[in-house]
Design an enzyme around this catalytic site. Structure first.
Site, mmCIF file in Angstrom:
data_model
loop_
_atom_site.group_PDB
_atom_site.id
_atom_site.type_symbol
_atom_site.label_atom_id
_atom_site.label_comp_id
_atom_site.label_asym_id
_atom_site.label_seq_id
_atom_site.Cartn_x
_atom_site.Cartn_y
_atom_site.Cartn_z
ATOM 1 C CB SER A 65 -0.905 0.030 1.231
ATOM 2 O OG SER A 65 -1.706 -1.125 1.295
HETATM 3 N N1 SAH Z 1 -0.450 -5.004 4.295
HETATM 4 C C1 SAH Z 1 0.237 -5.239 3.025
HETATM 5 C C2 SAH Z 1 -0.636 -4.857 1.853
HETATM 6 C C3 SAH Z 1 -1.022 -6.070 1.161
HETATM 7 S S1 SAH Z 1 -2.186 -5.988 -0.153
HETATM 8 C C4 SAH Z 1 1.587 -4.566 2.985
HETATM 9 O O1 SAH Z 1 1.919 -3.806 3.913
HETATM 10 O O2 SAH Z 1 2.353 -4.823 2.053
HETATM 11 C C5 SAH Z 1 -3.407 -7.089 0.522
HETATM 12 C C6 SAH Z 1 -2.969 -8.495 0.807
HETATM 13 O O3 SAH Z 1 -4.118 -9.183 1.306
HETATM 14 C C7 SAH Z 1 -2.473 -9.296 -0.400
HETATM 15 O O4 SAH Z 1 -1.205 -9.789 -0.128
HETATM 16 C C8 SAH Z 1 -3.503 -10.433 -0.518
HETATM 17 O O5 SAH Z 1 -2.950 -11.646 -0.944
HETATM 18 C C9 SAH Z 1 -4.012 -10.529 0.919
HETATM 19 N N2 SAH Z 1 -5.312 -11.182 1.108
HETATM 20 C C10 SAH Z 1 -6.432 -11.071 0.359
HETATM 21 N N3 SAH Z 1 -7.423 -11.832 0.872
HETATM 22 C C11 SAH Z 1 -6.912 -12.420 2.006
HETATM 23 C C12 SAH Z 1 -7.434 -13.317 2.995
HETATM 24 N N4 SAH Z 1 -8.681 -13.783 2.953
HETATM 25 N N5 SAH Z 1 -6.621 -13.700 4.010
HETATM 26 C C13 SAH Z 1 -5.345 -13.264 4.079
HETATM 27 N N6 SAH Z 1 -4.806 -12.423 3.169
HETATM 28 C C14 SAH Z 1 -5.571 -12.011 2.150
#
Ligand code: SAH
Length: 220
Positions: A65
């Site tokens: 993000s």
């Molecule tokens: N917090 C992260 C941003 C990640 S983007 C950072 O600091 O880099 C969102 C993430 O959520 C992705 O990696 C995606 O694979 C994950 N995601 C989506 N659905 C999910 C679920 N049900 N359980 C766990 N992770 C999930």
């Protein structure tokens, strides 16, 4: 300090100045952004882009993000739940988890994509952040570690996942972007006994939360 490290620290300071200009004014949050080396969450070849205020691809169709988004969500959480156990859903690169750990929370984070989970777990440990990582569907929470003082969901959800609401401690808060595919409203729930207060903030665009209490796989 090496010349390149000095340059990265200067860039990090510029990122923090940009966050201040955008209205992020919580001292603890700004200090955490200064402490966590965001460039380490990028590939070597793209490190110079780490301190721009933008989202960036981390593979598997996912993104780290934008700093402003991370700072915005973190401020909402810090202002309501200043310490304790935090559950993050969507580990991704691990950056948000590192920010929460730098703030002194006990951090638990769940990721559904194995490649991202493995990489983030190793990276967080090598940087010295004490974060418990788990591979699985985060919409189900982490029942063995509940209740949590705060939950942060870093993917866009169609509605608040019931299991996560159920794993909040009394007065615990959940920060979660809710909405459709293109845009979600940052929403905060706070537990008051068996009820939850709800506050709604700015719009953002996240990758989808895919899981049992999220979007169905293959919807996008
Ligand atoms: N917090 C992260 C941003 C990640 S983007 C950072 O600091 O880099 C969102 C993430 O959520 C992705 O990696 C995606 O694979 C994950 N995601 C989506 N659905 C999910 C679920 N049900 N359980 C766990 N992770 C999930």
């Amino acid at each position: 300090m090496k010349e390149s490290e000095k340059l990265l620290e200067q860039k990090r300071r510029e990122m923090v100045d940009t966050l201040k200009r955008y209205g992020i004014d919580n001292r603890r949050v700004l200090d955490a952004f200064m402490e966590v080396p965001r460039h380490c969450f990028f590939e070597i070849e793209t490190r110079e882009l780490a301190y721009r205020d933008g989202a960036f691809p981390i593979g598997f169709g996912q993104t780290i993000s934008q700093p402003y988004t991370v700072a915005y969500m973190t401020t909402l959480l810090v202002e309501r739940c200043s310490s304790g156990k935090v559950l993050e859903i969507g580990t991704g690169s691990g950056y948000q988890a590192a920010i929460l750990a730098a703030l002194g929370y006990r951090v638990f984070t769940v990721e559904r994509i194995e490649g991202l989970y493995e990489k983030a777990e190793k990276l967080l440990a090598s940087l010295g952040f004490n974060v418990a990582c788990r591979l699985g569907d985060g919409t189900l929470g982490w029942i063995e570690e509940a209740p949590f003082d705060a939950v942060m969901v870093t993917a866009g959800a169609p509605q608040e996942p019931e299991p996560l609401m159920g794993q909040l401690a009394e007065n615990g808060c959940m920060v979660i972007p809710l909405g459709g595919h293109d845009s979600q409203q940052m929403t905060v729930f706070q537990r008051r006994g068996e009820d939850f207060s709800r506050e709604v903030f700015e719009n953002f665009t996240f990758v989808p939360l895919v899981g049992k209490s999220g979007w169905n796989e293959g919807v996008f």
